[in-house]
Motif scaffolding. Structure first.
Motif, short mmCIF file in Angstrom:
data_model
loop_
_atom_site.label_atom_id
_atom_site.label_comp_id
_atom_site.label_asym_id
_atom_site.label_seq_id
_atom_site.Cartn_x
_atom_site.Cartn_y
_atom_site.Cartn_z
N PRO A 56 -1.79 46.59 -18.66
CA PRO A 56 -1.54 47.57 -17.59
C PRO A 56 -2.58 47.44 -16.49
N ASP A 104 -4.45 49.46 -14.78
CA ASP A 104 -5.74 50.15 -14.89
C ASP A 104 -6.62 49.53 -15.96
N LEU A 105 -6.02 49.06 -17.06
CA LEU A 105 -6.80 48.40 -18.09
C LEU A 105 -7.30 47.04 -17.61
N ARG A 115 -0.90 56.85 -19.08
CA ARG A 115 -2.34 56.63 -19.05
C ARG A 115 -3.09 57.61 -19.94
N ARG A 147 -2.73 56.42 -23.34
CA ARG A 147 -3.40 55.12 -23.44
C ARG A 147 -4.91 55.29 -23.59
N GLU A 148 -5.50 56.16 -22.77
CA GLU A 148 -6.94 56.39 -22.83
C GLU A 148 -7.37 56.97 -24.17
N SER A 208 -11.96 55.92 -20.54
CA SER A 208 -11.46 56.24 -19.20
C SER A 208 -11.09 54.98 -18.44
N LEU A 209 -9.90 54.98 -17.89
CA LEU A 209 -9.42 53.86 -17.08
C LEU A 209 -9.21 54.29 -15.64
N GLN A 210 -9.79 55.43 -15.28
CA GLN A 210 -9.62 55.94 -13.93
C GLN A 210 -10.35 55.05 -12.93
#
Length: 390
Positions: A121, A123-124, A157, A160-161, A226-228
């Motif tokens: 993904p 963000d990852l 997300r 996912r996180e 966190s992938l923010q």
């Protein structure tokens, strides 16, 4: 005549005796040079590559068309965790070089798995490029994708996180919601005893509120990776501060990351605000359903007009929101970040079944305790009254 010669001249006469050997000490000057070899001293190219890069994979396979430079700003990446967090990378916490190490490790794992960065993904993938996640997180993502259910949940997300921080997160969510109704009903009966039937409408309100709130009580305080993405440069100081706080105040930070005491306190405050909104909304739904049930019963049985009173909606909702922001917030953060992640997980890491059973027992006890505390609190603030014996 020969005797008149001076003694010194006798040394010049050749002697038939061989001169004794005298050792000579050669002082080091230039080191002796080796004879020229008949072949080139340069190692063949394949051998040199094997020596200088013994363990690194062919990175272009993992990087594909990515820039490979890693846009790691060293900030604005949180949690948990253990966890992951927004405050990762306040560089200067003594973890110099850790983002580069994380990036190399994650890319190495990707290459081992035969995957490209673009298969993750967005963000990852950005977190991998920025060195904000370790190779273990990438490996866990790959393992979770093997399940159809987890593969679907990983599209969101928030899940996912949390799943990347704790592979038992979904099981804990099911535990909480599964035992919530039973445990809360039992706690209501324990506190009310002979008044349980008389206060059944209040019990219904409490159970309905529990059903709505249980999900969020597990979801919000759970440790996360966190992938923010980083906030915009023009974001305010308050927004930046809370963005850099972990989701769980007690969660373990990932390698190369650190949270200050102020950031961990900020996590409690931020989650408290969210749980206040959740609790107030849940109470509005619960009391609304209960008042509707009371009115339906009064319409059928006119004798109930004086026996049953409507539940005060606003005061009960606000009181429940405050209760969740303080009591529930602290209990669930300690449960997830201290008892489960820091105590049970390291002890039972290789015994998932036993770990799940222990989490089930602890969460059941916490749910029961929360119900007892709510009844006492509700009576203390005056939103619920003890029914007198007839």
């Amino acid at each position: 005549m020969a005797s008149s010669l001076p003694p010194s001249t006798s040394l010049s006469i050749p002697s038939t005796q061989p001169a004794p050997l005298q050792p000579r000490i050669h002082l080091p000057g230039q080191p002796p040079r080796l004879p020229l070899l008949p072949f080139s001293r340069a190692l063949p190219l394949p051998l040199r590559l094997r020596i200088t890069r013994p363990i690194l994979p062919a990175l272009p396979h993992a990087l594909s068309s990515s820039s490979g430079g890693g846009d790691d700003h060293g900030h604005n990446n949180n949690n948990s965790g253990g966890g992951g967090g927004d405050g990762e990378g306040d560089a200067g916490h003594g973890d110099g070089g850790a983002p580069d190490d994380n990036r190399g490790e994650a890319l190495f794992v990707l290459a081992q798995l035969g995957r490209k960065l673009e298969s993750l993904p967005s963000d990852l993938a950005a977190a991998v490029e920025g060195g904000r996640v370790t190779g273990e997180i990438v490996r866990r993502f790959n393992e979770l994708e093997a399940s159809a259910l987890f593969r679907w949940l990983l599209q969101f997300r928030g899940f996912r996180e949390r799943l990347l921080a704790d592979d038992l997160f979904l099981a804990k969510l099911a535990m909480e919601c599964g035992v919530g109704v039973i445990a809360k009903t039992a706690a209501e009966y324990e506190k009310r005893r002979e008044n349980f039937v008389k206060e059944i409408d209040i019990v219904i309100a409490d159970v309905v509120m529990a059903i709505v709130a249980d999900f969020m009580l597990v979801y919000l305080p759970a440790p996360t990776v966190s992938l923010q993405p980083p906030l915009a440069r023009n974001a305010g100081a308050i927004a930046n501060f809370f963005h850099n706080c972990p989701d769980n105040a007690f969660q373990i930070a990932l390698a190369g990351r650190s949270f200050s005491l102020l950031q961990r306190l900020g996590a409690i405050l931020r989650n408290g605000a969210k749980l206040f909104a959740v609790g107030t909304s849940a109470s509005l739904i619960g009391t609304g359903v209960t008042n509707a049930s009371i009115k339906a019963r009064k319409a059928v049985d006119k004798d109930l007009e004086d026996e049953i009173e409507d539940i005060p909606v606003v005061s009960t909702s606000v009181a429940y929101g405050v209760y969740m922001a303080i009591s529930s917030n602290l209990r669930y953060q300690i449960l997830a970040g201290v008892i489960e992640q820091r105590m049970l997980e390291p002890l039972l890491h290789n015994h998932k079944l036993l770990l799940s059973a222990m989490c089930f027992a602890v969460r059941t006890g916490n749910t029961f305790l929360g119900s007892l505390l709510w009844v006492d609190y509700a009576r203390w603030v005056g939103v619920q009254k003890v029914q007198e014996e007839a």
